[in-house]
Design an enzyme around this catalytic site. Structure first.
Site, PDB file in Angstrom:
ATOM      1  CG  PHE A 252    -128.241 -76.609  28.239  1.00 52.18           C
ATOM      2  CD1 PHE A 252    -127.516 -77.241  27.242  1.00 52.18           C
ATOM      3  CD2 PHE A 252    -127.840 -76.776  29.552  1.00 52.18           C
ATOM      4  CE1 PHE A 252    -126.403 -78.013  27.546  1.00 52.18           C
ATOM      5  CE2 PHE A 252    -126.727 -77.547  29.865  1.00 52.18           C
ATOM      6  CZ  PHE A 252    -126.005 -78.165  28.861  1.00 52.18           C
TER       7      PHE A 252
ATOM      8  CG  ASP B 241    -128.782 -69.872  29.489  1.00 57.01           C
ATOM      9  OD1 ASP B 241    -127.704 -69.370  29.131  1.00 57.01           O
ATOM     10  OD2 ASP B 241    -128.877 -71.046  29.906  1.00 57.01           O
TER      11      ASP B 241
ATOM     12  CE1 TYR C 175    -118.998 -74.297  29.228  1.00 56.71           C
ATOM     13  CE2 TYR C 175    -118.787 -73.589  31.507  1.00 56.71           C
ATOM     14  CZ  TYR C 175    -119.471 -74.281  30.526  1.00 56.71           C
ATOM     15  OH  TYR C 175    -120.625 -74.938  30.855  1.00 56.71           O
ATOM     16  CE  LYS C 176    -122.062 -72.901  26.781  1.00 52.45           C
ATOM     17  NZ  LYS C 176    -121.759 -74.298  26.496  1.00 52.45           N
TER      18      LYS C 176
ATOM     19  NE  ARG D 123    -122.998 -77.880  20.032  1.00 49.74           N
ATOM     20  CZ  ARG D 123    -122.965 -77.486  21.311  1.00 49.74           C
ATOM     21  NH1 ARG D 123    -123.989 -76.811  21.809  1.00 49.74           N
ATOM     22  NH2 ARG D 123    -121.967 -77.790  22.099  1.00 49.74           N
TER      23      ARG D 123
HETATM   24  C1  LIG Z   1    -127.630 -72.818  27.272  1.00 52.11           C
HETATM   25  C2  LIG Z   1    -126.844 -73.367  28.411  1.00 52.11           C
HETATM   26  N1  LIG Z   1    -127.204 -73.070  29.666  1.00 52.11           N
HETATM   27  C3  LIG Z   1    -126.540 -73.557  30.727  1.00 52.11           C
HETATM   28  C4  LIG Z   1    -125.454 -74.381  30.558  1.00 52.11           C
HETATM   29  C5  LIG Z   1    -124.800 -74.998  31.777  1.00 52.11           C
HETATM   30  O1  LIG Z   1    -123.678 -74.361  32.134  1.00 52.11           O
HETATM   31  P1  LIG Z   1    -122.842 -74.867  33.426  1.00 52.11           P
HETATM   32  O2  LIG Z   1    -122.576 -76.323  33.231  1.00 52.11           O
HETATM   33  O3  LIG Z   1    -121.575 -74.079  33.304  1.00 52.11           O
HETATM   34  O4  LIG Z   1    -123.617 -74.566  34.622  1.00 52.11           O
HETATM   35  C6  LIG Z   1    -125.008 -74.692  29.273  1.00 52.11           C
HETATM   36  C7  LIG Z   1    -123.824 -75.549  29.078  1.00 52.11           C
HETATM   37  O5  LIG Z   1    -123.395 -75.853  28.008  1.00 52.11           O
HETATM   38  C8  LIG Z   1    -125.736 -74.171  28.171  1.00 52.11           C
HETATM   39  O6  LIG Z   1    -125.388 -74.485  26.921  1.00 52.11           O
END
Ligand SMILES: Cc1ncc(COP(=O)(O)O)c(C=O)c1O
Length: 431
Positions: free
Chosen positions: A132, A201, A231-232, A390
């Site tokens: 990500f 992560d 939030y997921k 997705r």
């Molecule tokens: C794998 C992963 N890491 C980090 C994040 C970023 O999260 P945040 O925007 O809450 O910092 C996301 C957001 O979708 C994600 O999918």
């Protein structure tokens, strides 16, 4: 397989009572199928009342007294202990704070400072090119600041990057685009065998797939640091705080060495209400807290985490995983059977041992428009550039009949060709 078969599977699904924990009535009445809980989990039924109570009573009447009387001051840790149960960590080892991005900044800083001391000749952080973006951006910034190199590998090359130059391996357990899942213990063991630290992560894992950060006590197989998202699959609401974890052997060392993380705010101080001019880090993970936590968001997050913990009475994460695998299997089977001939490819691994709780389909030219056309037909997934449709499957509330209906609508937009309509090609800010 028929729609009736899917309904029959729902009828015998031991997890089906958990769906009542979610405010899905309006969506159900409108015939909307939601397959995007991997991006934003569904609103738990308990959340509006709880947030209202915090606003009207704890804030409205209790006011400043609520920091003590309503337990606001320890809420981050209380929810942290609940999330810890979902990711194989112990009480006091995990804190809820800030966003996943900010938590990554904090834990990666810790990993870098340890690597500098313990393995000073190693200056390499390895991650996947497909990770990500926030993970890559933060790793890149920290690498530059500390004189490290960030090396990005293709997914199948990561194993070859584990060598005597490696200081830190930074991976997302379940890939946000493809849904491919790493074998956590195996990868952590390889990183440790090479003398490196392992940072995970868990944004697409916590609450969806079994995670054992501590590897049931096998230090070599355990992670060193981890971050994750509220939030997921934890259903904490838009922008819910994230979480951070460090292995207790690391926090014990941080205590011994009085190590401070770079965002050394007052609530990560050992005694914030002494208001001293000098910074003294709080013990253990509490030093990873920075400033005042957002109470309304934390209250909502706790309701979300409680929905996942409610599965304990129905077989827990093992039962959730079994259903998630079954849902994704059915989705893949139905897409391959009912949507063939339209140029869609299943990107997510068939091997369930390396599949998260989502399925990604690729289409060379039409992925964005197809997702929009599907949403217009009442089946919500999302698009991830450049070519991914997705779909997330949250076993707490996704039914087998939802899977049938979503694929049926996908087949309709493909067969009618309606996704080619110009209105479905207008890019919104959020995809
Ligand atoms: C794998 C992963 N890491 C980090 C994040 C970023 O999260 P945040 O925007 O809450 O910092 C996301 C957001 O979708 C994600 O999918």
């Amino acid at each position: 397989m028929t729609r009736h078969d899917c309904l029959a599977r729902d009828a015998v699904d031991a997890l089906s009572p958990l769906r009542a924990l979610f405010a899905l009535d309006r969506l159900d009445a409108e015939g909307i199928v939601y397959l995007d809980g991997n991006s934003l989990g569904v609103l738990p039924r308990a959340t509006p009342d709880r947030v209202r109570e915090v606003v009207a009573s704890e804030w409205g009447v209790g006011l400043i007294r609520s920091w003590n009387a309503a337990g606001w001051i320890t809420l981050s840790q209380r929810i942290g202990d609940k999330i810890a149960r979902l990711v194989g960590a112990g009480p006091g080892e995990l804190v809820v704070a800030d966003s996943t991005s900010i938590n990554l900044f904090k834990v990666l800083s810790a990993a870098i400072s340890m690597a500098k001391t313990d393995t000073p000749s190693r200056r390499r952080i390895v991650s996947e090119r497909s990770n990500f973006p926030t993970d890559l951006y933060i790793a890149d910034t920290l690498a530059r600041e500390h004189g490290f190199e960030l090396a990005l590998m293709d997914d199948d090359e990561v194993g070859t990057a584990v060598d005597d130059r490696l200081a830190i391996l930074l991976l997302t357990h379940v890939n946000y685009r493809t849904g491919r899942m790493h074998r956590m213990a195996e990868v952590s063991r390889a990183a440790h065998a090479a003398g490196a630290l392992m940072v995970w992560d868990l944004a697409h894992s916590a609450g969806a797939v079994p995670v054992d950060l501590r590897a049931s006590g096998v230090v070599d197989d355990a992670g060193d640091f981890a971050v994750g998202c509220g939030y997921k699959y934890l259903n904490g609401g838009p922008g819910a705080p994230g979480f951070a974890w460090a292995h207790p052997r690391h926090t014990a060392r941080m205590d011994r060495e009085q190590w401070r993380q770079p965002l050394s705010g007052w609530l990560g101080h050992a005694a914030p209400f002494e208001f001293t001019a000098d910074y003294r880090p709080a013990p253990g993970m509490s030093r990873f807290i920075c400033g005042t936590p957002p109470m309304l968001s934390l209250a909502a997050l706790e309701c979300g985490v409680d929905t996942v913990l409610a599965a304990d009475a129905h077989g827990g994460i093992t039962a959730l995983r079994r259903k998630s695998v079954a849902l994704t299997d059915v989705f893949i089977e139905l897409v391959e059977w009912r949507c063939r001939g339209h140029g869609l490819r299943v990107v997510t691994p068939r091997d369930v041992t390396v599949r998260g709780s989502q399925v990604a389909l690729a289409h060379d030219t039409g992925a964005y428009a197809m997702v929009q056309a599907l949403i217009a037909r009442g089946a919500i997934g999302d698009f991830r550039a450049p070519d991914i449709l997705r779909f997330g499957f949250t076993p707490l509330y996704t039914r087998f009949v939802d899977v049938w209906d979503a694929v049926d609508r996908l087949r309709q937009i493909l067969e009618t060709g309606e996704w080619r309509e110009p209105r479905f090609n207008v890019r919104a800010a959020v995809t």
